[in-house]
Scaffold this active site. Sequence first.
Site, PDB file in Angstrom:
ATOM      1  CE  LYS A 159      -1.904   3.031   2.515  1.00 18.09           C
ATOM      2  NZ  LYS A 159      -1.805   4.020   1.914  1.00 18.09           N
ATOM      3  N   GLY A 212       6.498   5.397   8.545  1.00 20.43           N
ATOM      4  CA  GLY A 212       5.480   6.727   8.274  1.00 20.43           C
ATOM      5  C   GLY A 212       5.913   7.095   9.557  1.00 20.43           C
ATOM      6  CD  GLU A 234      12.709   0.900  10.051  1.00 19.42           C
ATOM      7  OE1 GLU A 234      13.310   1.836  10.645  1.00 19.42           O
ATOM      8  OE2 GLU A 234      13.275  -0.386  10.054  1.00 19.42           O
ATOM      9  CB  CYS A 268      12.504   9.211   8.954  1.00 21.40           C
ATOM     10  SG  CYS A 268      13.017   7.864   7.654  1.00 21.40           S
ATOM     11  CD  GLU A 358       9.858  12.901  11.379  1.00 24.29           C
ATOM     12  OE1 GLU A 358       8.494  12.428  11.517  1.00 24.29           O
ATOM     13  OE2 GLU A 358      10.751  12.258  10.873  1.00 24.29           O
TER      14      GLU A 358
HETATM   15  O1  TXE Z   1       2.444   9.841   7.248  1.00 23.58           O
HETATM   16  P1  TXE Z   1       1.502   8.770   7.791  1.00 23.58           P
HETATM   17  P2  TXE Z   1       1.937  10.999   6.344  1.00 23.58           P
HETATM   18  C1  TXE Z   1       5.801  11.865   9.311  1.00 23.58           C
HETATM   19  C2  TXE Z   1       6.220  13.272   9.111  1.00 23.58           C
HETATM   20  C3  TXE Z   1       5.124  13.676   8.468  1.00 23.58           C
HETATM   21  C4  TXE Z   1       3.877  13.049   9.016  1.00 23.58           C
HETATM   22  C5  TXE Z   1       2.506  12.716   8.492  1.00 23.58           C
HETATM   23  O2  TXE Z   1       6.437  13.895  10.163  1.00 23.58           O
HETATM   24  O3  TXE Z   1       4.724  15.084   8.418  1.00 23.58           O
HETATM   25  O4  TXE Z   1       4.485  11.761   9.229  1.00 23.58           O
HETATM   26  O5  TXE Z   1       2.940  12.134   6.883  1.00 23.58           O
HETATM   27  C6  TXE Z   1      -0.563   4.951   5.812  1.00 23.58           C
HETATM   28  N1  TXE Z   1      -3.484   2.416   9.210  1.00 23.58           N
HETATM   29  N2  TXE Z   1       6.431  10.903   8.381  1.00 23.58           N
HETATM   30  O6  TXE Z   1       0.504  11.370   7.045  1.00 23.58           O
HETATM   31  O7  TXE Z   1      -0.054   9.221   7.880  1.00 23.58           O
HETATM   32  C7  TXE Z   1      -0.713   6.050   4.945  1.00 23.58           C
HETATM   33  O8  TXE Z   1      -1.548   5.946   3.824  1.00 23.58           O
HETATM   34  C8  TXE Z   1      -2.687   1.908   8.364  1.00 23.58           C
HETATM   35  C9  TXE Z   1       7.651  10.257   8.881  1.00 23.58           C
HETATM   36  O9  TXE Z   1       2.076  10.899   5.233  1.00 23.58           O
HETATM   37  O10 TXE Z   1       2.168   7.972   8.852  1.00 23.58           O
HETATM   38  C10 TXE Z   1       0.757   5.955   4.418  1.00 23.58           C
HETATM   39  O11 TXE Z   1       0.856   4.647   3.170  1.00 23.58           O
HETATM   40  N3  TXE Z   1      -1.800   2.648   7.488  1.00 23.58           N
HETATM   41  C11 TXE Z   1       8.026   9.302   7.872  1.00 23.58           C
HETATM   42  C12 TXE Z   1       1.689   5.460   5.558  1.00 23.58           C
HETATM   43  O12 TXE Z   1       0.673   5.196   6.594  1.00 23.58           O
HETATM   44  C13 TXE Z   1      -2.091   4.219   7.737  1.00 23.58           C
HETATM   45  C14 TXE Z   1       7.382   9.276   6.515  1.00 23.58           C
HETATM   46  C15 TXE Z   1       2.419   6.535   6.267  1.00 23.58           C
HETATM   47  O13 TXE Z   1       1.673   7.725   6.456  1.00 23.58           O
HETATM   48  C16 TXE Z   1      -3.208   4.630   8.561  1.00 23.58           C
HETATM   49  C17 TXE Z   1       6.239   9.940   6.237  1.00 23.58           C
HETATM   50  C18 TXE Z   1      -3.955   3.798   9.153  1.00 23.58           C
HETATM   51  N4  TXE Z   1      -4.738   4.063  10.277  1.00 23.58           N
HETATM   52  C19 TXE Z   1       5.855  10.762   7.265  1.00 23.58           C
HETATM   53  N5  TXE Z   1      -3.087   5.928   8.324  1.00 23.58           N
HETATM   54  C20 TXE Z   1       9.276   8.743   7.883  1.00 23.58           C
HETATM   55  N6  TXE Z   1       9.543   8.452   9.213  1.00 23.58           N
HETATM   56  O14 TXE Z   1       9.969   8.280   7.047  1.00 23.58           O
HETATM   57  C21 TXE Z   1      -2.292   6.374   7.406  1.00 23.58           C
HETATM   58  N7  TXE Z   1      -1.782   4.989   6.986  1.00 23.58           N
END
Ligand code: TXE
Length: 455
Positions: A159, A212, A234, A268, A358
């Site tokens: 996904k 994420g 991660e 990250c 972050e």
């Molecule tokens: O991340 P999300 P987002 C951090 C960074 C950023 C913030 C939000 O601070 O500003 O997160 O980014 C899926 N159950 N990072 O909103 O929401 C979503 O569809 C299962 C850190 O993009 O964590 C996507 O595929 N999955 C970071 C993935 O999770 C769910 C990388 C990550 O989304 C879900 C990105 C749920 N309930 C953002 N809700 C890093 N550490 O590299 C969302 N997703």
Amino acid sequence: MVCNPTVAVTVYNPATEEPIAKLPEAGVDEADAAVARARAAFPAWRAVAPADRARLLRRLATLVEEHAEELALLETRNVGKPIADSRGEVGMVADVFHFYSGAVDKHHGETIPVGGGIDLTFREPLGVVGLIVPWNFPLNIASWKLGPALACGNTVVLKPAELTPLTAVLLGELALEAGIPEGVINVVVGPGRVVGQRLAEHPAVAKIGFTGSTEVGRGVMQAAAGTIKRVTLELGGKSANVVFADADLERAAAAAPYAVFGNAGQDCCARSRILVERSAYDRFVSLLVDATAGVRVGDPEDDATEMGPLISAAQRESVSSFVDGNVVFRGEAPDGKGFWFPCTLVEASNEDRVAREEVFGPVAAVIPFEDEPDAIRIANDTPYGLSGSIWTENGARALRVARALETGVLSVNANTSVRVSTPFGGFKQSGFGRELGMQALEGYSEVKNVFVATD
Ligand code: TXE
């Protein structure tokens, strides 16, 4: 790709704000269908002879190389990252599949001396694994999970993030072209709170590999608890770039901007807290400002560009909210369309919000420290523990501090975090489990222990 033809996801170019693609959006039914397909494909895939599985992964790596420019351009248009970076990342994706192609028959069990018989261990695949990927490194992070998952004989539901699904869809097509059977890789484009959540709860999914935010990761862990799923997380970071007065200050300052403004800070591993020993503080900050002023911000499709826009308007708003304090430098960014934000350096204390949360944008907090114990204390004073750098010409100090820092990945006199053959992952609230290297295979297999009585 599995999808619901009645609902669409529109994908934008963050440098122009123009729509670039419209894809059908999946919901719970499509997620369930993808899991069913992955389940059906599992017995045959796990039974593929190791040399053949290796050959298929190698073929996928070669196809990624052959389609490198197309993949890089798609990633640049969808994420806004500079084309030079996208090319590097696509190169890494090919290397990841080459590496795990070679790992297929090198990750194996052992025989253990016991009384009364022979004891054997086997590395068994888990079954169907759900891979949930963010928008900042869409293709790269997908490959870090796909490589070991497939090498171990699992089938997958991938996904991608809603904002950046395009390269994952193309990768799925290349996998079919490589000869990886239908159903082994299923790409499902849909909202995280629907499709991601369903995968995390689904009784037939054995493991979730997630990258994420820490907040969503916590939710995934809770959702996975219902079926005792394996989870690799991660998550976020707030890593320190620790510069001692005995460092090569010119080199450290020249590298520091790229450790935090790379990918427009949406990384990250960003070393977004720059810790500088007080006695070298003024000189280092002056060098850092000069180096940051040299970061080339602009059109991501220009070969010379080093920083593009942020991913979305919402991200820009969130990043802006961190810049209210002592700004020591604010760079240039294009006017007009695109989610631009300039490179920004802020003097801060480790208690300030900009040093605790972050930012996920091109904003670095510069923080002075007094001596080595103070540097270690400040660097560790964070709920995160993903990466970091240490700059010193004193080798013993480099190792001493490296051992003291609570973080999963460190560089000495460098700012890189990620290599295909070395383990990557976090301490503390940056998550657990390791990606890349041979260690990633542990997270996509179970150890089975078999005792055979011979007496
Ligand atoms: O991340 P999300 P987002 C951090 C960074 C950023 C913030 C939000 O601070 O500003 O997160 O980014 C899926 N159950 N990072 O909103 O929401 C979503 O569809 C299962 C850190 O993009 O964590 C996507 O595929 N999955 C970071 C993935 O999770 C769910 C990388 C990550 O989304 C879900 C990105 C749920 N309930 C953002 N809700 C890093 N550490 O590299 C969302 N997703």
